[in-house]
Design a protein around this motif. Structure first.
Motif, PDB file in Angstrom:
ATOM      1  N   SER A  77      34.980  36.085  38.153  1.00 51.95           N
ATOM      2  CA  SER A  77      34.214  34.908  38.586  1.00 51.95           C
ATOM      3  C   SER A  77      35.017  33.636  38.325  1.00 51.95           C
ATOM      4  CB  SER A  77      32.871  34.833  37.848  1.00 51.95           C
ATOM      5  OG  SER A  77      32.065  35.924  38.217  1.00 51.95           O
ATOM      6  N   ASP A 196      31.110  36.692  45.259  1.00 56.31           N
ATOM      7  CA  ASP A 196      31.138  37.188  43.880  1.00 56.31           C
ATOM      8  C   ASP A 196      30.014  38.213  43.692  1.00 56.31           C
ATOM      9  OD1 ASP A 196      31.547  37.586  41.222  1.00 56.31           O
ATOM     10  OD2 ASP A 196      31.378  35.479  40.635  1.00 56.31           O
ATOM     11  N   GLU A 197      30.367  39.472  43.784  1.00 52.62           N
ATOM     12  CA  GLU A 197      29.404  40.578  43.680  1.00 52.62           C
ATOM     13  C   GLU A 197      28.164  40.342  44.543  1.00 52.62           C
ATOM     14  OE1 GLU A 197      28.913  42.342  39.833  1.00 52.62           O
ATOM     15  OE2 GLU A 197      30.591  41.191  39.042  1.00 52.62           O
TER      16      GLU A 197
HETATM   17 MG   LIG Z   1      31.523  37.622  37.224  1.00 46.15          MG
END
Ligand SMILES: [Mg+2]
Ligand SMILES: Nc1ncnc2c1ncn2[C@@H]1O[C@H](COP(=O)(O)OP(=O)(O)OP(=O)(O)O)[C@@H](O)[C@H]1O
Length: 255
Positions: A77, A196-197
């Motif tokens: 991240s 991000d995911e």
């Molecule tokens: Mg992360």
């Protein structure tokens, strides 16, 4: 909305990651990010700096979809935050679309983000008081686009949500909320999408659908994407995977 003349050369391009498609959109060389230690440095404080990114070397090519994997806390991240101009690197070099983010000020980083970067988060990050249409319009409005709502409506139709324009996020399923976030990320036709995911809060089938929409949009618009994921089957659909470990690139799989 993808018929702008400056995009004409990218729209019909074959999806091969191998062909040389021009300059990379992001180049990182020895990129570092350290957070200051917590406290005032006194005897009770943990004053040591936290080195989160410890010399990242990587590139994202034009039109390329790169997966980033790695254990929790490895810096994925933080890498997105640095490439997206949300955090300024504390060392090394980070160039995104030829802007040097190591030296660029807040205004230049914000401008880059508004014009050329779309970000999709795991937990959607929609504005709760705004409708799907208002959420998806936001980047276009901030960019001063007078057609913001009609363009956002087209984008929402593109992600399969034309029947949910006036719903607030609380009235949408997780998959629908992520589609709104995707419409918002792609609305201003960014050159680079950072995700991000994006499937982290969705079940497998919904996640697969949502990612399918993202892949289609990336290919249609000629954008590049960095996709952080724990899901190996998802990483395998990307052109290339980089493995992040303890703030560094451990290895790269793919072409
Ligand atoms: Mg992360
Ligand atoms: N604002 C901050 N201040 C200090 N340390 C931070 C800050 N943000 C993140 N960190 C630390 O940086 C390291 C990397 O965090 P990051 O969120 O980038 O990891 P990640 O790979 O995304 O993990 P996850 O898979 O759990 O999302 C962690 O040790 C985290 O505690």
């Amino acid at each position: 909305m993808f018929s702008k003349t400056e995009r004409a050369d990218t729209v019909d391009r074959p999806p091969s990651p191998d062909a040389e498609k021009g300059a990379p959109v992001a180049v990182l060389s020895g990129a570092r990010l350290s957070y200051p230690g917590i406290g005032d440095g006194g005897p009770e404080a943990n004053g040591a700096e936290v080195d989160v990114l410890r010399g990242i070397d990587m590139e994202i090519g034009a039109g390329e979809i790169v997966a980033a994997t790695g254990p929790s806390g490895s810096g994925k991240s933080s890498l997105i935050a640095v490439i997206g101009g949300l955090e300024r690197p504390t060392g090394g070099e980070v160039k995104v679309l030829d802007i040097d983010l190591t030296t660029a000020g807040e205004a230049a980083r914000t401008d880059l983000r508004r014009r050329n970067i779309g970000i999709v988060f795991q937990s959607f990050h929609l504005v709760p008081a705004m409708s799907a249409l208002q959420n998806a319009s936001l980047p276009l409005m901030l960019a001063g686009n007078f057609e913001a709502e009609s363009e956002a409506a087209k984008m929402l139709a593109r992600v399969g949500l034309s029947h949910r324009l006036n719903h607030r996020p609380s009235a949408l399923s997780g998959g629908e909320q992520q589609r709104v976030a995707i419409a918002r990320a792609f609305a201003a036709e960014p050159r680079l999408v950072l995700a991000d995911e994006p499937t982290g809060n969705l079940d497998q089938a919904t996640g697969d659908e949502v990612v399918g929409v993202m892949f289609d949009l990336v290919r249609e618009t000629g954008a590049s994407m960095l996709l952080v994921t724990h899901d190996e089957s998802l990483a395998a659909r990307c052109d290339r995977t980089i493995a992040i470990d303890n703030g560094k690139v451990r290895d790269t799989v793919g072409s």
